[in-house]
Design a protein around this motif. Structure first.
Motif, PDB file in Angstrom:
ATOM      1  N   TRP A  41       0.824  -1.199   0.000  1.00  0.00           N
ATOM      2  CA  TRP A  41       0.000   0.000   0.000  1.00  0.00           C
ATOM      3  C   TRP A  41       0.865   1.259   0.000  1.00  0.00           C
ATOM      4  O   TRP A  41       0.626   2.183  -0.776  1.00  0.00           O
ATOM      5  N   LYS A  45       0.552   3.832  -3.124  1.00  0.00           N
ATOM      6  CA  LYS A  45      -0.047   5.163  -2.938  1.00  0.00           C
ATOM      7  C   LYS A  45       0.937   6.250  -3.370  1.00  0.00           C
ATOM      8  O   LYS A  45       0.525   7.262  -3.934  1.00  0.00           O
ATOM      9  N   ASN A  50      -1.259   9.238  -4.198  1.00  0.00           N
ATOM     10  CA  ASN A  50      -2.114   9.204  -3.011  1.00  0.00           C
ATOM     11  C   ASN A  50      -3.520   9.721  -3.308  1.00  0.00           C
ATOM     12  O   ASN A  50      -4.138  10.414  -2.497  1.00  0.00           O
ATOM     13  N   TYR A  52      -7.249   8.243  -4.673  1.00  0.00           N
ATOM     14  CA  TYR A  52      -7.981   7.006  -4.883  1.00  0.00           C
ATOM     15  C   TYR A  52      -9.398   7.141  -4.356  1.00  0.00           C
ATOM     16  O   TYR A  52      -9.741   8.095  -3.673  1.00  0.00           O
ATOM     17  N   GLY A  75      -4.004  12.669  -0.807  1.00  0.00           N
ATOM     18  CA  GLY A  75      -3.938  12.310   0.601  1.00  0.00           C
ATOM     19  C   GLY A  75      -4.967  12.977   1.494  1.00  0.00           C
ATOM     20  O   GLY A  75      -4.927  12.834   2.710  1.00  0.00           O
ATOM     21  N   ASP A 123      -4.687   4.448   4.978  1.00  0.00           N
ATOM     22  CA  ASP A 123      -3.684   4.342   6.053  1.00  0.00           C
ATOM     23  C   ASP A 123      -4.369   4.153   7.405  1.00  0.00           C
ATOM     24  O   ASP A 123      -3.921   3.358   8.232  1.00  0.00           O
ATOM     25  N   TRP A 178      -7.791   3.772  -8.364  1.00  0.00           N
ATOM     26  CA  TRP A 178      -6.856   4.910  -8.333  1.00  0.00           C
ATOM     27  C   TRP A 178      -7.467   6.040  -9.131  1.00  0.00           C
ATOM     28  O   TRP A 178      -8.110   5.807 -10.157  1.00  0.00           O
TER      29      TRP A 178
END
Length: 179
Positions: A41, A45, A50, A52, A75, A123, A178
């Motif tokens: 992962w 990412k 990052n 998705y 993110g 995460d 993604w």
């Protein structure tokens, strides 16, 4: 003195439970362990910026279900979409979803509705998986962990031994993309 050191050694050795030592080494049907999946992962990412989306789905044996789609850009969670529905048969005999409630949250309103899966980054799902679900007493529960074909976490949770209806506690990612 030797006896007390010997005793201390075994006390330390056996005071760490199997759950504490082996939780992150659990391997799913995919053959990928939690540790391997988390590493995959992290690499993927970074390669994919990052950004998705993932879908958490639940369907009850009674035909009611819900779906939450979390979208992440660079993110940061950018959108949460929720659908609560009932599965019924159409006049043609096909199974269809009938919407009961839905919403879309963006920006500051993300997380403002109580229904739906929490707005979490993948995460955070890895952290939650390890701390809340893989840490459960294995003698009283069936523990589940699996990944998709790429090695990314796809489900994590447990079912209490003897429970028969809607017993899974955890999450199932039914779709991942993604962006």
């Amino acid at each position: 003195m030797k006896i007390s050191n010997f005793f201390l050694f075994f006390l330390v050795l056996f005071s760490c439970s199997e759950n504490e030592n082996n939780n992150s080494a659990i391997t799913g049907e995919s053959g990928v362990s939690y540790n391997e999946s988390k590493k995959v992962w992290s690499e993927l990412k970074n390669i994919n910026g990052n950004s998705y989306s993932y879908t958490i789905s639940f369907i009850s044996w009674s035909g009611f279900g819900n779906r939450t789609i979390i979208s992440v850009k660079d993110g940061i969670i950018s959108k949460r979409e929720y659908l609560y529905y009932e599965q019924t048969y159409s006049d043609e005999g096909e199974m269809v979803e009938v919407e009961i409630k839905s919403y879309t949250e963006t920006g500051e309103e993300i997380g403002s509705n109580s229904e739906g899966f929490d707005p979490l980054l993948i995460d955070e799902l890895y952290q939650t998986c390890l701390s809340d679900y893989l840490n459960i007493n294995k003698a009283d529960n069936e523990i589940y962990f699996n990944t998709d074909e790429a090695g990314i976490i796809s489900n994590c949770g447990f079912v209490e031994t003897g429970c028969v209806d809607d017993c899974f506690r955890g999450f199932r990612i039914s779709e991942f993309n993604w962006l």
